[in-house]
Design a protein around this motif. Structure first.
Motif, PDB file in Angstrom:
ATOM      1  N   GLU A 158       0.700  -1.088   0.012  1.00  0.00           N
ATOM      2  CA  GLU A 158       0.028   0.000  -0.024  1.00  0.00           C
ATOM      3  C   GLU A 158       0.652   1.216   0.015  1.00  0.00           C
ATOM      4  OE1 GLU A 158      -2.370  -0.577   3.603  1.00  0.00           O
ATOM      5  OE2 GLU A 158      -3.761  -1.699   2.598  1.00  0.00           O
ATOM      6  N   ASP A 159       2.018   1.090   0.121  1.00  0.00           N
ATOM      7  CA  ASP A 159       3.120   2.301   0.237  1.00  0.00           C
ATOM      8  C   ASP A 159       3.682   2.370  -1.194  1.00  0.00           C
ATOM      9  OD1 ASP A 159       4.919   4.364   0.667  1.00  0.00           O
ATOM     10  OD2 ASP A 159       5.176   3.752   2.788  1.00  0.00           O
ATOM     11  N   ARG A 160       3.366   2.809  -2.013  1.00  0.00           N
ATOM     12  CA  ARG A 160       4.004   2.852  -3.418  1.00  0.00           C
ATOM     13  C   ARG A 160       5.463   3.463  -3.549  1.00  0.00           C
ATOM     14  NH1 ARG A 160       2.480  -1.750  -4.740  1.00  0.00           N
ATOM     15  NH2 ARG A 160       3.644  -1.442  -6.569  1.00  0.00           N
ATOM     16  N   GLU A 161       5.418   4.552  -2.814  1.00  0.00           N
ATOM     17  CA  GLU A 161       6.642   5.316  -2.750  1.00  0.00           C
ATOM     18  C   GLU A 161       7.846   4.604  -2.110  1.00  0.00           C
ATOM     19  OE1 GLU A 161       9.569   7.983  -3.490  1.00  0.00           O
ATOM     20  OE2 GLU A 161       7.329   8.220  -4.304  1.00  0.00           O
ATOM     21  N   ALA A 166      12.606   0.752  -3.369  1.00  0.00           N
ATOM     22  CA  ALA A 166      12.937  -0.550  -2.996  1.00  0.00           C
ATOM     23  C   ALA A 166      13.162  -1.294  -4.453  1.00  0.00           C
ATOM     24  CB  ALA A 166      12.305  -1.383  -2.187  1.00  0.00           C
ATOM     25  N   ARG A 167      12.800  -0.674  -5.549  1.00  0.00           N
ATOM     26  CA  ARG A 167      12.736  -1.336  -6.846  1.00  0.00           C
ATOM     27  C   ARG A 167      11.723  -2.412  -7.072  1.00  0.00           C
ATOM     28  NH1 ARG A 167      16.946   0.986  -9.884  1.00  0.00           N
ATOM     29  NH2 ARG A 167      17.396   3.109  -8.915  1.00  0.00           N
ATOM     30  N   VAL A 350      14.723  -7.150  -6.672  1.00  0.00           N
ATOM     31  CA  VAL A 350      15.410  -8.055  -7.518  1.00  0.00           C
ATOM     32  C   VAL A 350      16.524  -8.727  -7.057  1.00  0.00           C
ATOM     33  CG1 VAL A 350      16.710  -6.162  -8.678  1.00  0.00           C
ATOM     34  CG2 VAL A 350      15.975  -8.199 -10.002  1.00  0.00           C
ATOM     35  N   GLY A 351      17.121  -8.014  -6.254  1.00  0.00           N
ATOM     36  CA  GLY A 351      18.369  -8.504  -5.675  1.00  0.00           C
ATOM     37  C   GLY A 351      18.236  -9.590  -4.705  1.00  0.00           C
TER      38      GLY A 351
END
Length: 400
Positions: A158-161, A166-167, A350-351
């Motif tokens: 819910e926290d898109r920013e 965090a990519r 992704v990492g």
């Protein structure tokens, strides 16, 4: 720790492994970095972070290995798919078991993808951590991790920013652990892995949608459930076994643990069939069971299972499948202790997938002669006789 003899044998296997997976890395330098990273994960390095892995590989700085995890162009899912095919070739058997469970990765701070205070079964308490849901494949030939999904908490979704920092991909939404498990089951069934059974703990077994998926795909299961679980056409599962006479319980080892055989008292109940899933035309082809596992030293400690199996399946076979669930714990232990599964320092989404996938690759199947885990879960089952209690049949798990 990995012995020198085992390391030499595995080094030969790694050459074959790298040939199998190298085509997923188009550039020569990426293939070399992947090899260095996987070899480093298997090396006796105190802490398997990028700095120490770079030192182990003879790199002046960790930049190349960090780029491999964070910026290089390659798909971790492609490696996962190849790994499943590789494991199918090494370990595949017609009665293979897919084991589902989650494990926690303790983390400091708040910026790493998906990290927050949440319950971790690994720690046995609420901790600041990330959670991964995994699938292991187990047969008489061995066991290995074959899939993984990152559990993404709802507060993060819910926290898109925070997600962008965090990519995390824009399309990544919240999914329960059960939903992640269903995705992995469907992938496994579509892969070359021969899967006849699925087993998991009660966090997944109590999910009716998870059980229904397995029934719809015709896969057998032995799933732990809580004592409050209602059974097909019957009362709560703990009440069902409360009626069982003493002779319905049989002392049996379902597998071997670090301290020897895991011995419990077991009982099994035949449950009513469900026409929609258990019949082909007018003829039944599947059978439903409930199992109970009672501690010998503490008889009030009882674990319960629901099972779905072919008609010819015996209660002993169901006990064996239930015991297979511990193989994923053994995989976690070995992958963390020997392959650095939990020793990453990546912060981005992704990492995490890339490190975890390469650690699973490092944890590829080895011969039993070099494998450090107990192997007696290969024990085969025999038939069982039965006695009637109430409206269900109680089958003591006793050899004839």
């Amino acid at each position: 720790m990995i012995t020198e003899r085992a390391a030499a044998q595995w080094d030969l296997e790694l050459d074959d492994l790298f040939l199998t997976f190298g085509h997923r890395f188009r550039r020569v330098e990426l293939r070399r970095r992947m090899r260095d990273y996987v070899r480093g994960l298997l090396a006796p390095v105190a802490r398997k972070n990028s700095w120490q892995l770079a030192e182990q590989a003879g790199h002046a700085t960790p930049d190349g290995l960090q780029h491999l995890l964070a910026g290089a162009k390659w798909e971790a899912d492609d490696i996962r798919d190849d790994l499943q095919e590789y494991i199918a070739d090494k370990l595949g058997e017609d009665d293979g078991v897919l084991v589902v469970d989650d494990t926690g990765f303790l983390k400091k701070g708040t910026t790493s993808a998906g990290v927050q205070r949440q319950y971790s079964g690994t720690a046995g308490r609420t901790e600041n951590c990330q959670i991964g849901v995994f699938a292991a494949y187990s047969t008489t030939r061995g066991q290995a991790l074959v899939d993984r999904e990152f559990y993404f908490p709802k507060a993060w979704a819910e926290d898109r920013e925070r997600c962008r920092t965090a990519r995390v991909p824009d399309g990544r939404e919240f999914a329960t652990k059960g939903q992640l498990a269903r995705r992995m089951v469907l992938r496994a069934l579509a892969s070359p892995l021969p899967v006849a059974w699925v087993t998991a703990d009660s966090a997944y077994g109590q999910d009716s949608r998870f059980r229904r998926l397995l029934e719809q795909t015709g896969v057998g299961y032995v799933l732990a459930v809580p004592k409050s679980q209602f059974t097909v056409g019957c009362l709560r599962i703990d009440g069902l076994f409360a009626q069982a006479p003493d002779e319905a319980w049989e002392r049996i080892s379902c597998s071997d643990g670090a301290k020897g055989p895991r011995v419990y008292h077991w009982a099994a109940v035949r449950l009513p069939a469900v026409a929609e899933f258990d019949y082909q035309g007018e003829f039944p082809y599947r059978m439903r069971w409930a199992l109970a596992r009672r501690s010998i030293r503490r008889p009030d400690e009882i674990a319960y299972y629901l099972a779905y199996a072919p008609l010819e399946t015996t209660a002993h076979q169901l006990v064996r499948i239930a015991g297979t669930r511990w193989t994923i714990e053994e995989c976690f232990q070995a992958a963390k202790n020997e392959c650095g599964l939990d020793q990453y320092e990546v912060h981005r989404y992704v990492g995490w997938y890339r490190h975890i996938t390469l650690a699973m690759l490092a944890h590829h199947p080895r011969p039993y002669s070099a494998w450090p885990w107990p192997t007696s879960h290969r024990r085969r089952s025999t038939s069982a006789d039965g006695a009637t209690v109430g409206s269900a049949r109680i089958y003591p798990v006793r050899s004839t």
